[in-house]
Each structure stands twice: as structure tokens, then as C-alpha cells.
Design a protein around this motif. Sequence first.
Motif, PDB file in Angstrom:
ATOM      1  N   LEU A 171      -4.477   2.647  -0.358  1.00 21.67           N
ATOM      2  CA  LEU A 171      -4.862   3.429  -1.539  1.00 21.67           C
ATOM      3  C   LEU A 171      -3.810   3.255  -2.640  1.00 21.67           C
ATOM      4  O   LEU A 171      -4.155   3.026  -3.808  1.00 21.67           O
ATOM      5  CB  LEU A 171      -5.006   4.907  -1.178  1.00 21.67           C
ATOM      6  CG  LEU A 171      -5.273   5.861  -2.350  1.00 21.67           C
ATOM      7  CD1 LEU A 171      -6.543   5.455  -3.103  1.00 21.67           C
ATOM      8  CD2 LEU A 171      -5.380   7.306  -1.865  1.00 21.67           C
ATOM      9  N   HIS A 172      -2.534   3.326  -2.246  1.00 19.20           N
ATOM     10  CA  HIS A 172      -1.470   3.169  -3.252  1.00 19.20           C
ATOM     11  C   HIS A 172      -1.596   1.820  -3.971  1.00 19.20           C
ATOM     12  O   HIS A 172      -1.535   1.753  -5.199  1.00 19.20           O
ATOM     13  CB  HIS A 172      -0.096   3.268  -2.597  1.00 19.20           C
ATOM     14  CG  HIS A 172       1.012   2.835  -3.507  1.00 19.20           C
ATOM     15  ND1 HIS A 172       1.384   3.564  -4.624  1.00 19.20           N
ATOM     16  CD2 HIS A 172       1.794   1.730  -3.505  1.00 19.20           C
ATOM     17  CE1 HIS A 172       2.361   2.931  -5.242  1.00 19.20           C
ATOM     18  NE2 HIS A 172       2.634   1.822  -4.592  1.00 19.20           N
ATOM     19  N   PHE A 173      -1.809   0.738  -3.203  1.00 20.31           N
ATOM     20  CA  PHE A 173      -1.929  -0.594  -3.804  1.00 20.31           C
ATOM     21  C   PHE A 173      -3.115  -0.636  -4.768  1.00 20.31           C
ATOM     22  O   PHE A 173      -3.020  -1.151  -5.877  1.00 20.31           O
ATOM     23  CB  PHE A 173      -2.092  -1.661  -2.723  1.00 20.31           C
ATOM     24  CG  PHE A 173      -0.878  -1.844  -1.853  1.00 20.31           C
ATOM     25  CD1 PHE A 173       0.408  -1.656  -2.355  1.00 20.31           C
ATOM     26  CD2 PHE A 173      -1.010  -2.194  -0.518  1.00 20.31           C
ATOM     27  CE1 PHE A 173       1.524  -1.827  -1.564  1.00 20.31           C
ATOM     28  CE2 PHE A 173       0.109  -2.369   0.287  1.00 20.31           C
ATOM     29  CZ  PHE A 173       1.375  -2.186  -0.239  1.00 20.31           C
ATOM     30  N   HIS A 174      -4.234  -0.070  -4.330  1.00 20.79           N
ATOM     31  CA  HIS A 174      -5.426  -0.064  -5.175  1.00 20.79           C
ATOM     32  C   HIS A 174      -5.137   0.650  -6.499  1.00 20.79           C
ATOM     33  O   HIS A 174      -5.501   0.163  -7.573  1.00 20.79           O
ATOM     34  CB  HIS A 174      -6.584   0.628  -4.449  1.00 20.79           C
ATOM     35  CG  HIS A 174      -7.834   0.741  -5.252  1.00 20.79           C
ATOM     36  ND1 HIS A 174      -8.783  -0.259  -5.282  1.00 20.79           N
ATOM     37  CD2 HIS A 174      -8.299   1.722  -6.067  1.00 20.79           C
ATOM     38  CE1 HIS A 174      -9.777   0.103  -6.076  1.00 20.79           C
ATOM     39  NE2 HIS A 174      -9.508   1.298  -6.570  1.00 20.79           N
ATOM     40  N   LEU A 175      -4.453   1.787  -6.425  1.00 30.49           N
ATOM     41  CA  LEU A 175      -4.173   2.577  -7.631  1.00 30.49           C
ATOM     42  C   LEU A 175      -3.116   1.906  -8.503  1.00 30.49           C
ATOM     43  O   LEU A 175      -3.173   1.965  -9.724  1.00 30.49           O
ATOM     44  CB  LEU A 175      -3.700   3.981  -7.232  1.00 30.49           C
ATOM     45  CG  LEU A 175      -4.722   4.882  -6.530  1.00 30.49           C
ATOM     46  CD1 LEU A 175      -4.050   6.129  -5.992  1.00 30.49           C
ATOM     47  CD2 LEU A 175      -5.864   5.230  -7.469  1.00 30.49           C
ATOM     48  N   ALA A 176      -2.159   1.257  -7.884  1.00 29.57           N
ATOM     49  CA  ALA A 176      -1.018   0.706  -8.627  1.00 29.57           C
ATOM     50  C   ALA A 176      -1.281  -0.712  -9.108  1.00 29.57           C
ATOM     51  O   ALA A 176      -0.555  -1.234  -9.943  1.00 29.57           O
ATOM     52  CB  ALA A 176       0.226   0.722  -7.746  1.00 29.57           C
ATOM     53  N   ASN A 177      -2.335  -1.345  -8.590  1.00 28.22           N
ATOM     54  CA  ASN A 177      -2.511  -2.787  -8.808  1.00 28.22           C
ATOM     55  C   ASN A 177      -3.920  -3.114  -9.296  1.00 28.22           C
ATOM     56  O   ASN A 177      -4.488  -4.135  -8.895  1.00 28.22           O
ATOM     57  CB  ASN A 177      -2.201  -3.523  -7.482  1.00 28.22           C
ATOM     58  CG  ASN A 177      -1.756  -4.942  -7.713  1.00 28.22           C
ATOM     59  OD1 ASN A 177      -1.123  -5.233  -8.719  1.00 28.22           O
ATOM     60  ND2 ASN A 177      -2.110  -5.819  -6.788  1.00 28.22           N
ATOM     61  N   ASP A 178      -4.490  -2.237 -10.118  1.00 21.46           N
ATOM     62  CA  ASP A 178      -5.826  -2.472 -10.693  1.00 21.46           C
ATOM     63  C   ASP A 178      -6.850  -2.836  -9.626  1.00 21.46           C
ATOM     64  O   ASP A 178      -7.628  -3.778  -9.812  1.00 21.46           O
ATOM     65  CB  ASP A 178      -5.766  -3.588 -11.737  1.00 21.46           C
ATOM     66  CG  ASP A 178      -4.659  -3.358 -12.741  1.00 21.46           C
ATOM     67  OD1 ASP A 178      -4.482  -2.182 -13.141  1.00 21.46           O
ATOM     68  OD2 ASP A 178      -3.944  -4.329 -13.074  1.00 21.46           O
ATOM     69  N   GLY A 179      -6.818  -2.148  -8.497  1.00 19.16           N
ATOM     70  CA  GLY A 179      -7.864  -2.367  -7.509  1.00 19.16           C
ATOM     71  C   GLY A 179      -7.732  -3.647  -6.718  1.00 19.16           C
ATOM     72  O   GLY A 179      -8.615  -3.984  -5.935  1.00 19.16           O
TER      73      GLY A 179
END
Lengths: 436, 436
Positions: free
Chosen positions: A413-421
Amino acid sequence: MSAITAGILTIGDELTSGDRVDTNSTWLSEQLLGLGIETAFHLALPDDRKSIADSIAESSRRVQVLLITGGLGPTEDDLTRQALADAMGESLETDDRALALLKARFEKRGMEMPRRNVQQVQRPTSAAMIPNALGTAPGLRAAINDAAIFIMPGVPGEMKHMWAEHVEPALRQLNDGAQRCLTTWIHSVSLAESKVGELLEDLMQRDAQPVVGTLVRDFVVSVRIRAAGSGPDVEDLVVTAARTVRDRLGVYAFGRDDDTLASVIVRQLVARSASLTTAESCTGGLLGSMLTEAPGVSGVYRGGWVTYSNEFKIDLLDVAPETIEQHGAVSGLTADQMAVGALAQSGASFALAITGIAGPEGGSSAKPVGTVFIALAFIDEDGEPSSHVRRFMFPGSRDMIRQRAAITALAMLHFHLANDGILPEMLGEYRPRVEV
Amino acid sequence: MSAITAGILTIGDELTSGDRVDTNSTWLSEQLLGLGIETAFHLALPDDRKSIADSIAESSRRVQVLLITGGLGPTEDDLTRQALADAMGESLETDDRALALLKARFEKRGMEMPRRNVQQVQRPTSAAMIPNALGTAPGLRAAINDAAIFIMPGVPGEMKHMWAEHVEPALRQLNDGAQRCLTTWIHSVSLAESKVGELLEDLMQRDAQPVVGTLVRDFVVSVRIRAAGSGPDVEDLVVTAARTVRDRLGVYAFGRDDDTLASVIVRQLVARSASLTTAESCTGGLLGSMLTEAPGVSGVYRGGWVTYSNEFKIDLLDVAPETIEQHGAVSGLTADQMAVGALAQSGASFALAITGIAGPEGGSSAKPVGTVFIALAFIDEDGEPSSHVRRFMFPGSRDMIRQRAAITALAMLHFHLANDGILPEMLGEYRPRVEV
């Protein structure tokens, strides 16, 4: 880093017999570091007069400050005073002032001082008593060669109080003009410690300034950046290094210092006024539990489901029975339907789902113990439900697999939020990716 | 007590800097004692090659067994292998078999082995590798003079597994014929340690045989019964004392040795072919997570709900909105309705519900931080839904309150199952009892 180095000696059978964890050494080292004093060793010894005396004598040749806790009680196996006298080549004598104070202490409670307690006010001839406001055991201050020796009670509460009142001030004087020590942490997830070491190799050279090292806790690799000195230059040194570390680790670096993956995710969700729900099988609630460790999570997390059984997956999250029949409860499609179902039921903007085989039983050749599927469902730009599904292979015990699974779901979830999905490669990910 | 004495060396800047408490030494000393081997010292050192090497050499002259943990990782500051080689006066060489295994390990997870990991399969010429089933760092076995040296990873999970698989068996051989030390544990819950001490005062005399002591871990008070010797007499001594302890602690004693509250509850539920569900607010899944730590739980636990928000309590568990309006989400009535709702939704025979204020925010004078309501709903003899509801006041941090709440919920179910549905006084219970 400083002219002065310290050693810490903790005394007591309960430590070396494994009955009690030694937390005094840890606490004292942290305090010393704050004064710019590094700890060269922690040594724990049983209540044995000779080995304590030998270690005091030997340590006094190796360090400039020796902190000792424990063995100051009134019983016959409290031998630290005696051992100090042996190491100093002195005899014990009663400190009249301390004796008077101790007697008064008992009188105040309407008691006569038990004979045994007399030993608590004895000291080597050239040593000085350190008052104990909280207990019957005064501390001792002595010197051997150039080493300053401070002995404190083993009871953490009494030790900490005596440290603050008497030992720390004395050490500040002793270490006057020495440099302070500044520490910053950068936390990363889903990168192997070895990979972090590779990315930071030049910064982690043993003699580099600031000193950079890694620490792994609950599958989070934290990078410690520490510099000693005074004035803004040290500050800059640490801040610059921290920025470099953060850049090198990229999206894998999720926070710093007191941040946790959960607290960072809460911040990210609050920032886009989004909300989260969870659907857990093999982790049985661990993911929700980790999330709710973060104060303030109630603003973004309304709750979730623990669907440990197939019935719960089907009845509560609308997972299709055929999906479980054809692909198994541990499959990418089941994880995906769990997440999509939880998203629909909750009206949250994101849903994390975990299903896997934590073992020790339940593995197969196609899906061995450690196989975990994690799905992240969300509403995409066009308002359509969309999802990422990843398959992982986690090594280790049942507990380790469950921990890794929950942490990895948070990371996803963090990667998705921090990295434009866009999700980066994740640690433990299994190739080929499952298609859903 | 034995011919053999051991020393324990733990390696890592994180220990001597005060970043992490050393629990490995404690655990290992406990294990050694079980083998009849006493620990002469615990020594913790920073990642400094020379001081590690010096201490290994020096220790090998003082003890017959040297256990070392930490410093086997793949980074720059993992120097234990190197230091061992220095102490042995040997050089490091790559162990081809270990290298092959390590590469295979990464391949299995679809990854290429990072270059840095190569250092993990290096060993002094005359040393042997100890396989690590749970991680990338193999252990090492070596000898200096007459001292047997075992090096294990610092990660507790990996260390404990390697100990059980490889080190303990080797030490049993080494120490063959020595006096065994027999230890049994009786675990209790919901009693203060001081109360346990009171109930066992005569047994806990310092020179009593067997030696009886208490240890508190995660709010479980465990009583250790330990005797040294050989032959059946020792066995009887320990067994008899264990029975006495169990009788004295009554229903509060829930298990022995490897039992956990969760594993005991699973046994109890299986025995009456009953099932359990959970409904959690402030614990956010911790209760479900504790339950599912027990292998085989799937036979009795189908899942549960994390109803962190009011909406979830109302929508998923049919808690009446008026209940929350009039009594609050943290109330006995809400806890009761959560449990009864979960029971109805799941068709399970027992439902545990928790709602409380874990803090740091959210407290009030009427319901301060630490206020927790726990409900146990079940179907009584007449087939009617019935329940216990208890109010508790738990001290400590957010984490401690959540932990205590989950453990206490499990205790409540255990007491109900073990005590014909009658709950005893429970630790932290708040008077007057709430009426529902």
C-alpha cells in the motif's frame, strides 16, 4: 568519537541464569551516547566475588568510565562492595554518615534497622557513598588507575534515579568539552539488508563520518546515521547523509526516526482523505493489529475482516465458491476477490487482503509453506475497482511468515501511495508473477 | 553443578549503543542450564573486529563452551567470521557447499544472489558451517584450545532454530554424563506476580529444592520449577512441586511448559467440538492474531471482525445505534452487543468482543485511557444466548493496554471453559462490575 569510553558491568545470578533480561546496560549505553561517551562492552556476571573483582580490575585498565549495577543488597549474595574493595586492594569500613541516614530511614517507618542492612553502608576506604533516595542501597564512587567507577543498585527505578541525580552530572564534568552525538534513522522495507548494504557500501565504511549502520527489526531494515561533534556542522553532516541514504533507497525508504510503516500510511491516507480496510486469512488479524498500533488511525481505518475459513471468505466477502474450488483458498484470485469484496462492503478507498500458508502444516509442492498472496484493491481514476495482486514466498517459521506477510501488505500500500500506483520489485516476490 | 561452564558473546553496535536489548544471552543461558551447563558471563561487544577477536581468544581460555550470536550478516559491519579467523590464526575461505545452498535459496525465490551475501558462506579453514534453515547466514562451529565455539545468527528466530537443530544436540554429547537440570513451567494468567509470590512463598525460599521462581512475559506469570541431579528422584521432586504449584494457583494456572493460552483454548474447544469467533475494536485484530498463532486453530476458529469504527459495529455486528449514543462505543452494552452480534453472524459457539480506550488520546474522567470492556457471548444450556461482560482498567502504554486486553479476553474464555462458566476475580478488573 570521544576521548572517553565506558564499560558496563551488571551483577546477578538472575542475569547469567537466564531468569532476567539485562535492561540496565541498554539504558545506560543510550544515556552515555547522549553524553558523547561510547560503550566498549556490556559484561554480566553471576554473584561471584572473585570474578567480579577480577573484572573490575581488568576493566579499569581498558576504559575510563566503569558503570556497575547490582549486588548492593543486604543479603549474603550481594558481593559487589566486597569485590570493589578487593579490586582496589582496600578493606571495607562503615560510612558513619550513611549509617545514620539508613537508621533514620527505618525509624521514619517505625522500624528498627535489620542487622543485615549494615553491610549496605560499608565502602572501601577511599571510595565515596552515592545517596539513594529510593532505596536502602547507597551507590559507590571510586577510582582505580585513571578509571572512574560508579556503582548503582540493580533495581532499574533506583538505578535510573541515581544516574540522573548523581552519576550523569559527574560524567558531564568528567567529559566536559567532549562532543555530543547526533543520531538519525531512515527506515526501509521490502529490501534485503544485503541489498541496503550494497546501495550504501561507501557510506558504511567503518571509518566514515558520519557512522552509518543497519539494524533489522520485524523485517524493517533501518539505517542509523550517527555523528559526534558540536555545532551546526554535525547537524549538517547527519542531515546530508540522511538525505543521501533516502535517495539511494528510493521508494523503499518509507520514513525516519519514530515513523512506522503504519504511522506513515496513516499520514498518506489522511493527506488524500482516503480510507483503508483489511481482509485477512493466514495473518488472522495481525495486519489490522499493526495498523491500529498507530495513534490516530481511526480517521482512516474503520475496520476489517478476519476470514480464516472458506465459509467466512464466501459469506462475508463474496469470494466465489468456484474460485476456491478451482484455484484454492490460497490463490491470487481468492486474494483479489477478498480485497474487492472488502472494498465493496466497506466503501473504503483501499483494501488489503492476505491469504497464504503459514505452516507448519498445509503446504504442497505447488504451494509450499511460506506461499502468500497479497491483493491491494482500490478505485482507479475512472472510478473502476482495480487491484494489484502479488505472490510471495516467505522463509521461516509460522510466526515469521505471518509477520512478513502483514508487513509486506503494508509495504504494498505504501509503495502504491508513494509511487503513483506503480509497485517496485518486492522482497520475497515469487516469479513468474500471477496473472489475475 | 557441571564440569563444563559456558560463556556467551553477543555482537553488534546496536547492543552497546543501547539501540537494542540483548535477549539472546538470556535465552541461551536458560537453555544451557537445562543441559546442566552454567554460564560464567555474558559479554556484548560492538562491531569491532579486534575486540571481538581478542575476546574470543581470551574467553576460549576461561570456558569450555563459547556461544556467539550476531555479526554474521552480509554487510560491512558484520565481522564475527573475520574475528573468529583472527582468533584462530587462520584465514577465511569460501565453503562451496554452503555457497551452492545459498544460491539455490535465492533462486527458489526467483532472485539472483546479491554479491555481498558471498561473505556469509566464508569460514576459517578448520571451522565447519552450521546450516541455517530460516535465513541466509549459516552458523559456524570451531575449536580453540579445549573450548568448543558455536556462532549463531543474531536474529532470535534463526538463532533459536539453529540452537535446537544443531547446537543443543552437539552440547548434549559434549556434556554427556554431567548432572542434568530438570525444569518445568506452570503458566498463570490474570494474577499479579506478587500474588503468585505470596501463594508460593514457602516453595520460593532461596535454598529450597527444587528451586522455584517466577518470570513475567507478556502479562503471563510463569512459575519455574528446577532441580539438578539425575535419576527418577529428581523427576519426582519436580513433578510433585509442579502439582503443588498448579493446585495453589487453581484456575489461574492455565498450562505448562510449551502451552500458550491460545493453544490451551484450542485444545479446550476441540475437546467439546465448539467454535469461536472474535469482534475487536481497540485491539484491531490482535486477539485474532494471538489465537491464530496456535497451529491447528482452523478447526475451531473460522474468523472474526475488526470493528474499529461505530459504523462497522452497527453495520456488521448489529450493535444498536442507541447503545452507542447513550452508553458510548466503549461500554459494557456495546461490548455485549458486539459479542452477541458476532455469535449470531458466525454461528460459532463462543464469541469474544473487546472495546476500550488504548490511548494516548480519547480518555475522559468517567472512562480514562486504559478502560476496556470485554464480553464473552455463548449459547447456554437452554439454547439461549448468554454472556459475561467485564470492565477493566489497564495501566501502561497503548501497546501494553492492547496486549493486556487481548490476553485478558483469552483468559476470560479459558476460565469459562475450565471453571463451569464461573469467572474468578480477574487482574485489572474494575469495581463495581458493570451490569448489562
